[in-house]
Design a protein around this motif. Structure first.
Motif, PDB file in Angstrom:
ATOM      1  N   ALA A   2       0.831  -1.209   0.000  1.00 54.85           N
ATOM      2  CA  ALA A   2       0.000   0.000   0.000  1.00 54.85           C
ATOM      3  C   ALA A   2       0.862   1.256   0.000  1.00 54.85           C
ATOM      4  CB  ALA A   2      -0.932  -0.008   1.215  1.00 54.85           C
ATOM      5  N   LEU A   3       1.948   1.231   0.756  1.00 54.42           N
ATOM      6  CA  LEU A   3       2.854   2.379   0.814  1.00 54.42           C
ATOM      7  C   LEU A   3       3.559   2.594  -0.514  1.00 54.42           C
ATOM      8  CD1 LEU A   3       4.369   4.544   2.533  1.00 54.42           C
ATOM      9  CD2 LEU A   3       6.054   2.763   3.051  1.00 54.42           C
ATOM     10  N   ASN A   4       4.106   1.539  -1.074  1.00 57.07           N
ATOM     11  CA  ASN A   4       4.948   1.669  -2.260  1.00 57.07           C
ATOM     12  C   ASN A   4       4.164   1.859  -3.551  1.00 57.07           C
ATOM     13  OD1 ASN A   4       7.355   1.479  -0.845  1.00 57.07           O
ATOM     14  ND2 ASN A   4       7.395  -0.756  -0.970  1.00 57.07           N
ATOM     15  N   LYS A   5       2.924   1.380  -3.590  1.00 61.99           N
ATOM     16  CA  LYS A   5       2.157   1.471  -4.830  1.00 61.99           C
ATOM     17  C   LYS A   5       1.744   2.898  -5.143  1.00 61.99           C
ATOM     18  CE  LYS A   5      -1.498  -0.865  -7.409  1.00 61.99           C
ATOM     19  NZ  LYS A   5      -2.508  -1.947  -7.390  1.00 61.99           N
ATOM     20  N   LYS A   6       1.421   3.659  -4.109  1.00 62.25           N
ATOM     21  CA  LYS A   6       0.855   4.982  -4.343  1.00 62.25           C
ATOM     22  C   LYS A   6       1.693   6.130  -3.805  1.00 62.25           C
ATOM     23  CE  LYS A   6      -3.708   7.108  -4.489  1.00 62.25           C
ATOM     24  NZ  LYS A   6      -5.120   6.994  -4.128  1.00 62.25           N
ATOM     25  N   LEU A   7       2.604   5.856  -2.890  1.00 62.25           N
ATOM     26  CA  LEU A   7       3.243   6.939  -2.149  1.00 62.25           C
ATOM     27  C   LEU A   7       4.754   7.036  -2.346  1.00 62.25           C
ATOM     28  CD1 LEU A   7       1.153   6.466   1.073  1.00 62.25           C
ATOM     29  CD2 LEU A   7       1.203   8.553  -0.289  1.00 62.25           C
ATOM     30  N   GLN A   8       5.259   6.487  -3.442  1.00 64.24           N
ATOM     31  CA  GLN A   8       6.687   6.623  -3.718  1.00 64.24           C
ATOM     32  C   GLN A   8       7.087   8.088  -3.881  1.00 64.24           C
ATOM     33  OE1 GLN A   8       9.579   4.575  -4.076  1.00 64.24           O
ATOM     34  NE2 GLN A   8       8.250   3.308  -2.810  1.00 64.24           N
ATOM     35  N   ALA A   9       6.167   8.871  -4.426  1.00 62.47           N
ATOM     36  CA  ALA A   9       6.396  10.310  -4.591  1.00 62.47           C
ATOM     37  C   ALA A   9       5.144  11.046  -4.120  1.00 62.47           C
ATOM     38  CB  ALA A   9       6.700  10.647  -6.045  1.00 62.47           C
ATOM     39  N   LEU A  10       5.302  11.918  -3.149  1.00 59.52           N
ATOM     40  CA  LEU A  10       4.172  12.646  -2.571  1.00 59.52           C
ATOM     41  C   LEU A  10       4.352  14.134  -2.794  1.00 59.52           C
ATOM     42  CD1 LEU A  10       1.616  12.698  -0.725  1.00 59.52           C
ATOM     43  CD2 LEU A  10       3.179  12.884   1.206  1.00 59.52           C
ATOM     44  N   PHE A  11       3.285  14.790  -3.247  1.00 64.03           N
ATOM     45  CA  PHE A  11       3.274  16.244  -3.429  1.00 64.03           C
ATOM     46  C   PHE A  11       2.295  16.810  -2.415  1.00 64.03           C
ATOM     47  CE2 PHE A  11       2.335  20.271  -5.650  1.00 64.03           C
ATOM     48  CZ  PHE A  11       3.616  20.672  -5.996  1.00 64.03           C
TER      49      PHE A  11
END
Length: 248
Positions: free
Chosen positions: A156-165
């Motif tokens: 869940a962390l790596n699928k969507k949150l590798q780059a956060l704005f």
């Protein structure tokens, strides 16, 4: 693939517009409005929003928690229905239908309706994060079966949150309608799962359970999962990510 130049240029364009009327009432308006101006189509996709970035927006100087992702328990099967039916309360306006809304940390048991307490426990031996539930009248643990596997949480962390704005906005009200001026933005890159577990251990991660019941239609009475949120304070984002870049 992330495109820092693209999202930075779009942010600066939106910032130059000054105060923008909210596209939606209540708390979700700030994110919805910014994403509309980015050209993001609203969806429940588990992939990033724009140019490889997951986009999060909040009011400036807020102390509110920020939802990183939502994830239903890995087990046991039917965990949400079990939690709602066993520990939930009835809706006042819908007798016979139950809900369970509670916020949980690892550093202390909460008190839910003065009857049971919930606490997060990071079970390193079994590589799971689980809920401990105790009877407040006897102070004894009565359940610890509901859990999330490390694998599910890391995905869940790596699928969507590798780059956060992350964007913050000044807010003003005009005739009870909110307007937002998106003033500051920060790019966060390279989250670390061990750091997420440390946030849990340190009591900085909240698990927000929001389970209800459908109140009408063909699904009436069935479990309505509003999303179990894994949430932190915006000021703690730098404890999750390895790299941080302020947009000026």
């Amino acid at each position: 693939m992330i495109d820092k130049k693209k999202i930075e240029a779009e942010f600066k364009r939106i910032r130059s517009l000054g105060f923008i009327p909210s596209k939606r009432k209540h708390n979700t308006g700030i994110g919805k409005t910014f994403e509309d101006y980015l050209g993001v189509t609203e969806n429940n996709d588990k992939l990033p929003d724009f140019a490889g970035f997951e986009v999060k927006s909040q009011r400036a100087l807020t102390s509110s928690f920020l939802t990183l992702f939502t994830k239903s328990p890995s087990g046991p099967k039917g965990a949400n229905s079990y939690l709602r039916d066993t520990f939930g309360e009835e809706y006042e306006e819908y007798p016979g239908l139950k809900k369970l809304h509670t916020s949980i940390f690892s550093n202390k048991f909460n008190s839910y309706k003065g009857t049971v307490g919930f606490k997060i426990f990071n079970d390193k031996k079994n590589s799971i994060v689980k809920l401990k539930i105790k009877d407040l009248s006897t102070n004894k643990i009565i359940d610890d079966s509901v859990h999330w596997t490390y694998g599910d949480l890391e995905r869940a962390l790596n699928k969507k949150l590798q780059a956060l704005f992350y964007v913050s906005a000044d807010v003003r009200k005009v005739e009870d309608k909110e307007k937002f001026h998106y003033m500051e933005a920060t790019i966060y890159l390279n989250p670390n799962f061990d750091k997420l577990l440390k946030l849990i251990d340190d009591g900085k991660m909240m698990i927000d359970i929001r389970i209800g019941s459908y109140k009408s239609g063909k699904n009436k009475g069935k479990t309505h999962d509003h999303g179990t949120g894994f949430r932190i304070k915006p000021t703690d984002l730098e404890l999750l990510y390895s790299d941080k870049l302020e947009i000026t």
